[in-house]
Design an enzyme around this catalytic site. Structure first.
Site, PDB file in Angstrom:
ATOM      1  N   VAL A  17       3.867  -1.479   3.687  1.00  0.00           N
ATOM      2  CA  VAL A  17       3.361  -0.109   3.549  1.00  0.00           C
ATOM      3  C   VAL A  17       4.518   0.792   3.146  1.00  0.00           C
ATOM      4  CG1 VAL A  17       2.519   1.904   4.822  1.00  0.00           C
ATOM      5  CG2 VAL A  17       1.411  -0.316   5.130  1.00  0.00           C
ATOM      6  N   LYS A  18       4.236   1.608   2.140  1.00  0.00           N
ATOM      7  CA  LYS A  18       5.229   2.619   1.749  1.00  0.00           C
ATOM      8  C   LYS A  18       4.697   3.983   2.162  1.00  0.00           C
ATOM      9  CE  LYS A  18       7.299   4.684  -2.327  1.00  0.00           C
ATOM     10  NZ  LYS A  18       7.717   4.430  -3.704  1.00  0.00           N
ATOM     11  N   THR A  19       5.491   4.701   2.957  1.00  0.00           N
ATOM     12  CA  THR A  19       5.049   6.019   3.372  1.00  0.00           C
ATOM     13  C   THR A  19       6.266   6.937   3.444  1.00  0.00           C
ATOM     14  OG1 THR A  19       3.612   7.183   4.924  1.00  0.00           O
ATOM     15  CG2 THR A  19       5.120   5.601   5.899  1.00  0.00           C
TER      16      THR A  19
ATOM     17  N   ASP B  41      12.164   2.690  -0.384  1.00  0.00           N
ATOM     18  CA  ASP B  41      11.737   2.493  -1.775  1.00  0.00           C
ATOM     19  C   ASP B  41      11.976   3.842  -2.426  1.00  0.00           C
ATOM     20  OD1 ASP B  41      10.706   1.617  -4.129  1.00  0.00           O
ATOM     21  OD2 ASP B  41       8.613   1.750  -3.520  1.00  0.00           O
TER      22      ASP B  41
ATOM     23  N   GLY C 182       0.858  -1.186   0.000  1.00  0.00           N
ATOM     24  CA  GLY C 182       0.000   0.000   0.000  1.00  0.00           C
ATOM     25  C   GLY C 182       0.893   1.234   0.000  1.00  0.00           C
TER      26      GLY C 182
END
Ligand code: 5RP
Length: 291
Positions: free
Chosen positions: A202-204, A250, A172
């Protein structure tokens, strides 16, 4: 509508207390089936539990961003240094040699361009993801954006269902609209919503209070790099994120827009996997750059 009376913000994050379900090197994955674990292990190094993903999916909404005009010239030479590649199917099929043998985190939603702000995305056919042998599917979540939030949550939910059918994990990606605060409250909310809806990664973004975002997220958190920073600042960002619990990065622009992209991704790798401090990693960067 949920009962919002006396809804209190969390403040008991148990910082410093290891989570109890940690027999597998990827957070929150110990109860997943073999195929999922295999794919996650291709992304997250089983020795360190961490990853350096190279993101170059920007063109899907931004067109030929600086550094991504010619993927064959700018990105292909970096592939050997990345743990995982994040891109769209169009770029994967046309530009990335299938012999690279790197895990792919496929941008699996098609959005509208930056000209129209956050996305109201459509979703890829999971069979197409399977044909490309991807290790994860990445789907954007536009939390706090009234026009698109519901659609993007539904997309993530569907991606998780489809991925589960074939053992493909979902990442996500928390989008940030221009009116949203880039703080722990917002990223914590968006990250937790992604995980609660079934995202396996999760990428944030890094922010003050990031350790609370990570602690309250039951799956690994990786950070985007954001806009290009001077190399030392980008390495500090990585270091702080990893020290506060991120399972990796990322990263895109801070690598491919660097004056020495191959040196930069190796310096980032050293921070993420070898625990180098930012100044040490900068030294490595300078050494590699001058070779
Ligand atoms: C956008 C993305 C990008 O891949 C992401 O922002 C990473 O790139 P950068 O480090 O340049 O911010 O997921 O949805």
């Amino acid at each position: 509508m949920a009962d919002l009376d006396d809804l209190r913000e969390g403040n008991n994050f148990g910082l410093g207390i290891a989570s109890s379900n940690n027999s597998f090197h990827v957070k929150g994955a110990e109860n997943l089936p073999w195929g999922m674990k295999d794919r996650l292990s291709r992304i997250f190094n089983p020795k360190t539990g961490r990853t350096v993903m190279l993101a170059f999916d920007h063109g899907f909404i931004m067109g030929p961003t600086s550094g991504l005009e010619r993927i064959d010239l700018s990105i292909v030479p970096l592939i050997e240094y990345a743990d995982c590649l994040m891109c769209t199917r169009g770029i994967l099929r046309t530009m990335i040699p299938p012999t690279t043998n790197k895990p792919i985190c496929l941008r699996s939603d098609a959005g509208t361009s930056i000209l129209t702000e956050l996305n109201d995305n459509a979703l890829i056919d999971v069979e197409d993801a399977l044909r490309m042998n991807v290790s994860a599917m990445a789907v954007m979540l536009s939390i706090g954006d009234a026009a698109h939030e519901a659609k993007t949550i539904a997309n993530l939910y569907k991606a998780v269902d489809k991925g589960a059918r074939y053992g493909i994990p979902v990442m996500g990606v928390t989008a940030v609209g221009k009116d949203m605060a880039r703080d722990a409250r917002y990223f914590g909310l968006a990250s937790r919503i992604a995980a609660e809806n079934g995202a396996n990664i999760v990428k944030t973004y890094y922010c003050d209070g990031f350790e609370n975002v990570v602690a309250a997220c039951p799956v690994p958190v990786v950070i985007a790099g954001g806009k290009k920073l001077p190399e030392l600042e980008a390495l500090e960002l990585c270091y702080k994120a990893i020290s506060e619990g991120a399972a990796g990065v990322d990263m895109g622009r801070n690598v491919f827009q660097s004056e020495a992209p191959a040196a930069m991704i190796q310096a980032v790798h050293a921070v993420v996997h070898d625990g180098l401090k930012p100044e040490q990693a900068l030294e490595l960067f300078n050494e590699l750059k001058s070779k």
